[in-house]
Design an enzyme around this catalytic site. Structure first.
Site, PDB file in Angstrom:
ATOM      1  N   HIS A   1      67.376  40.520  72.666  1.00 50.53           N
ATOM      2  CA  HIS A   1      66.628  40.941  71.469  1.00 50.53           C
ATOM      3  C   HIS A   1      67.328  40.288  70.272  1.00 50.53           C
ATOM      4  O   HIS A   1      68.172  40.909  69.616  1.00 50.53           O
ATOM      5  CB  HIS A   1      66.638  42.462  71.331  1.00 50.53           C
ATOM      6  CG  HIS A   1      65.928  43.163  72.457  1.00 50.53           C
ATOM      7  ND1 HIS A   1      66.430  43.226  73.734  1.00 50.53           N
ATOM      8  CD2 HIS A   1      64.747  43.820  72.484  1.00 50.53           C
ATOM      9  CE1 HIS A   1      65.587  43.893  74.504  1.00 50.53           C
ATOM     10  NE2 HIS A   1      64.553  44.267  73.770  1.00 50.53           N
TER      11      HIS A   1
ATOM     12  N   SER B   1      73.212  38.232  65.652  1.00 47.54           N
ATOM     13  CA  SER B   1      73.937  37.978  66.911  1.00 47.54           C
ATOM     14  C   SER B   1      73.780  36.538  67.434  1.00 47.54           C
ATOM     15  O   SER B   1      74.752  35.986  67.971  1.00 47.54           O
ATOM     16  CB  SER B   1      73.525  38.995  67.973  1.00 47.54           C
ATOM     17  OG  SER B   1      72.124  39.083  68.080  1.00 47.54           O
TER      18      SER B   1
ATOM     19  N   GLU C   1      63.178  36.610  71.636  1.00 43.04           N
ATOM     20  CA  GLU C   1      62.694  37.388  70.486  1.00 43.04           C
ATOM     21  C   GLU C   1      61.176  37.428  70.567  1.00 43.04           C
ATOM     22  O   GLU C   1      60.518  36.395  70.657  1.00 43.04           O
ATOM     23  CB  GLU C   1      63.166  36.753  69.168  1.00 43.04           C
ATOM     24  CG  GLU C   1      62.555  37.373  67.925  1.00 43.04           C
ATOM     25  CD  GLU C   1      62.733  38.893  67.802  1.00 43.04           C
ATOM     26  OE1 GLU C   1      63.848  39.390  67.971  1.00 43.04           O
ATOM     27  OE2 GLU C   1      61.713  39.575  67.555  1.00 43.04           O
TER      28      GLU C   1
ATOM     29  N   ASP D   1      70.032  44.544  72.719  1.00 46.88           N
ATOM     30  CA  ASP D   1      70.058  45.181  71.399  1.00 46.88           C
ATOM     31  C   ASP D   1      68.635  45.415  70.885  1.00 46.88           C
ATOM     32  O   ASP D   1      68.214  44.828  69.884  1.00 46.88           O
ATOM     33  CB  ASP D   1      70.850  44.244  70.451  1.00 46.88           C
ATOM     34  CG  ASP D   1      70.943  44.771  69.038  1.00 46.88           C
ATOM     35  OD1 ASP D   1      70.869  45.997  68.853  1.00 46.88           O
ATOM     36  OD2 ASP D   1      71.077  43.941  68.113  1.00 46.88           O
TER      37      ASP D   1
HETATM   38  N1  SAM Z   1      70.485  41.312  68.062  1.00 40.37           N
HETATM   39  C1  SAM Z   1      70.141  41.104  66.665  1.00 40.37           C
HETATM   40  C2  SAM Z   1      71.414  41.014  65.858  1.00 40.37           C
HETATM   41  O1  SAM Z   1      72.401  41.672  66.187  1.00 40.37           O
HETATM   42  O2  SAM Z   1      71.425  40.257  64.876  1.00 40.37           O
HETATM   43  C3  SAM Z   1      69.248  42.204  66.135  1.00 40.37           C
HETATM   44  C4  SAM Z   1      68.060  42.494  66.977  1.00 40.37           C
HETATM   45  S1  SAM Z   1      66.991  43.733  66.374  1.00 40.37           S
HETATM   46  C5  SAM Z   1      67.945  45.183  66.471  1.00 40.37           C
HETATM   47  C6  SAM Z   1      65.874  43.905  67.707  1.00 40.37           C
HETATM   48  C7  SAM Z   1      64.895  42.739  67.825  1.00 40.37           C
HETATM   49  O3  SAM Z   1      64.236  42.837  69.090  1.00 40.37           O
HETATM   50  C8  SAM Z   1      63.796  42.746  66.797  1.00 40.37           C
HETATM   51  O4  SAM Z   1      63.825  41.520  66.113  1.00 40.37           O
HETATM   52  C9  SAM Z   1      62.496  42.895  67.590  1.00 40.37           C
HETATM   53  O5  SAM Z   1      61.417  42.138  67.063  1.00 40.37           O
HETATM   54  C10 SAM Z   1      62.905  42.351  68.927  1.00 40.37           C
HETATM   55  N2  SAM Z   1      62.161  42.860  70.106  1.00 40.37           N
HETATM   56  C11 SAM Z   1      61.541  44.049  70.275  1.00 40.37           C
HETATM   57  N3  SAM Z   1      61.111  44.184  71.552  1.00 40.37           N
HETATM   58  C12 SAM Z   1      61.493  43.042  72.193  1.00 40.37           C
HETATM   59  C13 SAM Z   1      61.401  42.603  73.550  1.00 40.37           C
HETATM   60  N4  SAM Z   1      60.809  43.357  74.484  1.00 40.37           N
HETATM   61  N5  SAM Z   1      61.914  41.395  73.871  1.00 40.37           N
HETATM   62  C14 SAM Z   1      62.499  40.616  72.921  1.00 40.37           C
HETATM   63  N6  SAM Z   1      62.638  40.989  71.635  1.00 40.37           N
HETATM   64  C15 SAM Z   1      62.143  42.182  71.272  1.00 40.37           C
END
Ligand code: SAM
Length: 322
Positions: free
Chosen positions: A42, A124, A144, A193
């Site tokens: 994520h 991240s 993402e 995440d």
């Molecule tokens: N890991 C990032 C960081 O630490 O900078 C922050 C990520 S943020 C908390 C969660 C992200 O997951 C969001 O941008 C959202 O759009 C994405 N997301 C939600 N469901 C998802 C999925 N099933 N697969 C991939 N990305 C997803």
């Protein structure tokens, strides 16, 4: 779905905990010459402006990276004018030993803000990229799903000109991850995440970890989760502990709670500002953590609490097992 944008939250206390832990973990894993596969299920947008409309609206970095930077590198002006002038020197030798995980985190953030003003926050993917080794042929896989953030992420990553070392996919990270486990080099760090926008994310995280441990039991897995009064959130670390124990793998669980905001409510009433009373605590759960991580996080958590703790409910916890 898709109402979550990490740009509102970039650099908040949860990012401080998550990215400090991520850096300390990666620093250990990159000590060995063998190549490493890094997977971010994520990923978010990768890079965030701390002076943009998004971060201005939530202002969450003020209770996170700005406060920590000001506390640790007092040459910085205060966070209220949204600037920081971090010193590159560590102020004394005791600090070098005791808070090196924090200092490494602040050094990395400072690297993205070379003029000394804190304007850019690396998510991240960019934290991981900073520690990627070309000579060891480390690889970074990013997932993402958000239609806009996945485009922004791809554009940000393109600027790195990292070629095939980094792959970006607009795909469900829980599903996409499966194709990469076990990795050819048999060494991997997986960051999970999610935004937990959907209640089902909690169950998906434990199902994903269960599947990962079957596919590749010796990988290092790091899950971030919010500490909120919701049964699913409360149960998640317990379920992860059970899964790690059943697989006979070591684990580490750390939490940081900044406590209630004691600023008088009138001062908080900013029109259109959605998350002033937002998240107060979060946790990271690692399976197969570096054996050095607990010692690195103990003083780091104390420093986070001193710098970011606000009011009732503040505290930290750090537990290992397996
Ligand atoms: N890991 C990032 C960081 O630490 O900078 C922050 C990520 S943020 C908390 C969660 C992200 O997951 C969001 O941008 C959202 O759009 C994405 N997301 C939600 N469901 C998802 C999925 N099933 N697969 C991939 N990305 C997803």
């Amino acid at each position: 779905m898709f109402s979550y944008r990490h740009a509102f939250h970039a650099g908040n206390h949860a990012d401080v905990l998550k990215h400090t832990t991520l850096i300390a973990t990666l620093q250990y894993l990159t000590q060995k010459d063998a190549g490493l596969t890094l997977i971010d299920t994520h990923a978010g947008a990768g890079l965030y402006r701390l002076d943009s409309d998004f971060s201005e609206t939530g202002g969450e970095a003020r209770d996170g990276i700005f406060k920590l930077m000001t506390d640790q590198r007092p040459a910085s002006p205060d966070a209220s004018n949204k600037t920081a002038r971090p010193s590159t020197e560590r102020s004394d030798s005791a600090m070098k030993v005791d808070t090196s995980a924090i200092q490494d985190y602040l050094d990395l953030i400072t690297g993205f803000n070379p003029d000394g003003r804190l304007r850019v926050y690396p998510g991240s993917p960019f934290v991981m990229h900073s520690l990627l080794r070309t000579e060891a042929r480390d690889k970074l896989k990013l997932f993402e799903l958000h239609p806009t953030d996945s485009k922004v992420l791809a554009a940000n990553v393109a600027q790195l000109e990292a070629g095939r070392q980094i792959a970006v996919a607009r795909q469900d990270g829980f599903e996409g991850l499966k194709a990469f486990l076990p990795p050819p080099n048999r060494r991997a760090l997986v960051l999970i995440d999610p935004s937990y926008e959907l209640k089902s994310d909690y169950a998906q995280v434990s199902a994903c970890i269960q599947d990962c441990l079957k596919r590749f039991a010796t990988g290092t897995y790091m899950v971030w989760y919010p500490v909120i009064p919701r049964p699913e959130a409360h149960d998640l670390p317990r379920r992860l502990k059970t899964l790690a124990n059943q697989a006979k793998r070591p684990w580490l669980h750390a939490t940081l709670a900044i406590g209630a905001d004691e600023t008088p409510p009138a001062a908080l009433a900013v029109p259109g500002e959605p998350r002033r009373h937002g998240l107060r605590a979060s946790g990271v759960f690692l399976i197969n953590p570096p054996h050095t991580l607990k010692a690195a996080l103990e003083p780091a958590l104390a420093t986070m609490l001193k710098a970011l703790g606000r009011g009732p409910g503040k505290g930290t916890s750090l537990e290992t097992g397996g």
